[in-house]
Design an enzyme around this catalytic site. Structure first.
Site, PDB file in Angstrom:
ATOM      1  N   CYS A  76       0.823  -1.207   0.000  1.00 35.30           N
ATOM      2  CA  CYS A  76       0.000   0.000   0.000  1.00 35.30           C
ATOM      3  C   CYS A  76       0.858   1.260   0.000  1.00 35.30           C
ATOM      4  O   CYS A  76       1.711   1.431   0.883  1.00 35.30           O
ATOM      5  CB  CYS A  76      -0.925   0.017   1.215  1.00 35.30           C
ATOM      6  SG  CYS A  76      -1.882   1.552   1.382  1.00 35.30           S
ATOM      7  N   CYS A  79       0.395   3.644   3.350  1.00 36.84           N
ATOM      8  CA  CYS A  79       0.866   3.256   4.680  1.00 36.84           C
ATOM      9  C   CYS A  79       2.181   3.970   4.980  1.00 36.84           C
ATOM     10  O   CYS A  79       2.864   4.457   4.064  1.00 36.84           O
ATOM     11  CB  CYS A  79       1.068   1.745   4.743  1.00 36.84           C
ATOM     12  SG  CYS A  79      -0.477   0.803   4.856  1.00 36.84           S
ATOM     13  N   HIS A 138      -3.906   0.851   8.260  1.00 33.02           N
ATOM     14  CA  HIS A 138      -4.446   0.445   6.965  1.00 33.02           C
ATOM     15  C   HIS A 138      -5.864  -0.117   7.071  1.00 33.02           C
ATOM     16  O   HIS A 138      -6.660   0.006   6.125  1.00 33.02           O
ATOM     17  CB  HIS A 138      -3.527  -0.602   6.331  1.00 33.02           C
ATOM     18  CG  HIS A 138      -3.952  -1.069   4.980  1.00 33.02           C
ATOM     19  ND1 HIS A 138      -3.614  -0.399   3.817  1.00 33.02           N
ATOM     20  CD2 HIS A 138      -4.716  -2.143   4.594  1.00 33.02           C
ATOM     21  CE1 HIS A 138      -4.126  -1.038   2.778  1.00 33.02           C
ATOM     22  NE2 HIS A 138      -4.791  -2.089   3.215  1.00 33.02           N
ATOM     23  N   ASN A 178     -14.155   8.461  -0.962  1.00 34.62           N
ATOM     24  CA  ASN A 178     -14.720   7.271  -1.598  1.00 34.62           C
ATOM     25  C   ASN A 178     -14.298   6.066  -0.765  1.00 34.62           C
ATOM     26  O   ASN A 178     -13.112   5.900  -0.473  1.00 34.62           O
ATOM     27  CB  ASN A 178     -14.190   7.087  -3.017  1.00 34.62           C
ATOM     28  CG  ASN A 178     -14.568   8.229  -3.932  1.00 34.62           C
ATOM     29  OD1 ASN A 178     -15.573   8.904  -3.715  1.00 34.62           O
ATOM     30  ND2 ASN A 178     -13.765   8.459  -4.954  1.00 34.62           N
ATOM     31  N   HIS A 191      -8.713   6.891   3.219  1.00 37.69           N
ATOM     32  CA  HIS A 191      -8.252   8.184   2.733  1.00 37.69           C
ATOM     33  C   HIS A 191      -9.374   8.871   1.967  1.00 37.69           C
ATOM     34  O   HIS A 191     -10.383   8.256   1.607  1.00 37.69           O
ATOM     35  CB  HIS A 191      -7.037   8.019   1.808  1.00 37.69           C
ATOM     36  CG  HIS A 191      -7.367   7.466   0.459  1.00 37.69           C
ATOM     37  ND1 HIS A 191      -7.716   6.145   0.249  1.00 37.69           N
ATOM     38  CD2 HIS A 191      -7.425   8.049  -0.774  1.00 37.69           C
ATOM     39  CE1 HIS A 191      -7.952   5.933  -1.024  1.00 37.69           C
ATOM     40  NE2 HIS A 191      -7.798   7.079  -1.682  1.00 37.69           N
TER      41      HIS A 191
END
EC number: 2.7.7.12
Length: 364
Positions: A76, A79, A138, A178, A191
């Protein structure tokens, strides 16, 4: 909260919002947040093209085809950087960060004029797109953040609205989140984003046009009238002293909830202390109920509607509010935007707004 600005390896700005830097011994500077990656500089390449028949701007951002798409959790990019793996956030931990998107829909040329002339030739899509990471964890969704962290995020949204709205050429600032693969999220880390548009987008533009017509005809603000009617009706979901969440009477989406401050407020920076203090309580309660609706974390879009930057765009008419909606119309069922919605722009809903409001009240 302390705000610090540093730079990533390709020159993009990253902003650190630390809740307790003195208590936690956090030091943010170029040395402690050094980005070790070898990245090429981001070259803005987006274009604005005008659809004369629809009367709307369309952004062409072909470089976004190559953006990161649903990587595994151990890869990711949002992160913290740790264990020798460098990410977009060059630190072992963080509270909230905001940084320029590596794959922006809009460029960042300062001083570019807004696209007032709707001619046939493409123009540079000046503006700015930022990513806002709500937590370094996360697996922690927005609905499971602490009230303190939600308050921090609210302050970040207000800060970004004020700062981006002051940039030359920006006419509208749009913070949104979103969540969920069904919505189309490409990164699972909790996020959101903030878009600084060089024009007023179609949806707020239409709302403000109707508000102007309503004011001329009745002498009252349309947003204020709608809020008063909904607060007195049967579709209220959560009500506090300073905020009310309700399902609108003409909800387009299977589950759609609007969250308004009671005091007439133009934008996020204009929120007073009482509104800011109560928002985390009301919003977290709303998200808990939404997640309980189908016994699963609900995919959603949470979008702040607020005043445009310019007075001539209807700034004084606007009223800040948050709109949350999902494409999920039932367990395992998706509301697709098919022929009527996509082809004619006419929404047809399968769900009664009153039924959704009643169910969400039951989930208190």
């Amino acid at each position: 909260m302390k705000k610090t600005s540093t730079r990533l390896a390709d020159g993009r700005e990253i902003l650190w919002y630390d809740e307790h830097p003195d208590r936690d011994g956090v030091v943010r500077n170029a040395e402690t947040t050094h980005d070790t990656r070898d990245l090429p500089r981001v070259v803005p390449a987006s274009q604005l093209r005008y659809d004369a028949l629809a009367g709307e701007w369309v952004t062409i951002a072909a470089h976004r085809q190559d953006r990161t798409y649903q990587p595994p959790a151990d890869q990711c990019p949002l992160c913290p950087s740790r264990d020798g793996r460098a990410t977009e956030v060059p630190a072992p931990t963080y509270d909230v960060v905001a940084f320029e998107n590596r794959f922006p829909s809009f460029g960042s040329e300062p001083g570019s004029p807004p696209p007032d002339v709707s001619g046939p030739d493409p123009v540079a899509a000046a503006g700015r797109c930022e990513v806002v990471c709500f937590t370094s964890d996360h697996d922690r969704s927005f609905g499971r953040l602490t009230p303190e962290r939600v308050r921090t995020v609210l302050e970040v949204w207000a800060d970004r609205t004020a700062e981006l709205g002051a940039r030359p050429g920006v006419r509208y600032v749009f913070p949104f989140e979103n969540r969920g693969a069904e919505i189309g999220v490409t990164l699972a880390h909790p996020h959101g984003q903030v878009y600084a548009y060089p024009y007023v987008p179609p949806f707020p533009q239409r709302m403000l046009a109707h508000a102007a017509e309503h004011l001329e005809r009745t002498g009252e603000n349309l947003f204020d009238a709608e809020l008063a009617a909904e607060r007195a009706g049967e579709r209220v979901v959560v009500a506090g002293e300073h905020w009310t969440a309700f399902v609108p009477r003409a909800a387009r989406w299977p589950v759609e909830v609007h969250l308004y401050p009671h005091r007439a407020t133009t934008d996020l920076p204009a929120l007073d202390e009482a509104q800011r203090a109560e928002f985390p309580v009301v919003y977290l309660e709303l998200l808990r109920r939404l997640d309980a609706l189908y016994d699963d974390e609900l995919p959603y879009v949470a979008a702040w509607q607020q005043a445009p930057v310019r007075p001539e765009d209807g700034r004084d008419l606007a009223r800040l509010h948050l709109r949350v909606h999902t494409v999920r119309r039932g367990p395992g069922k998706i509301k697709y935007l098919a022929g009527s919605e996509s082809g004619a722009g006419a929404f047809i809903s399968d769900v009664m707004p009153e039924a959704i409001a009643a169910r969400l009240r039951e989930l208190a």
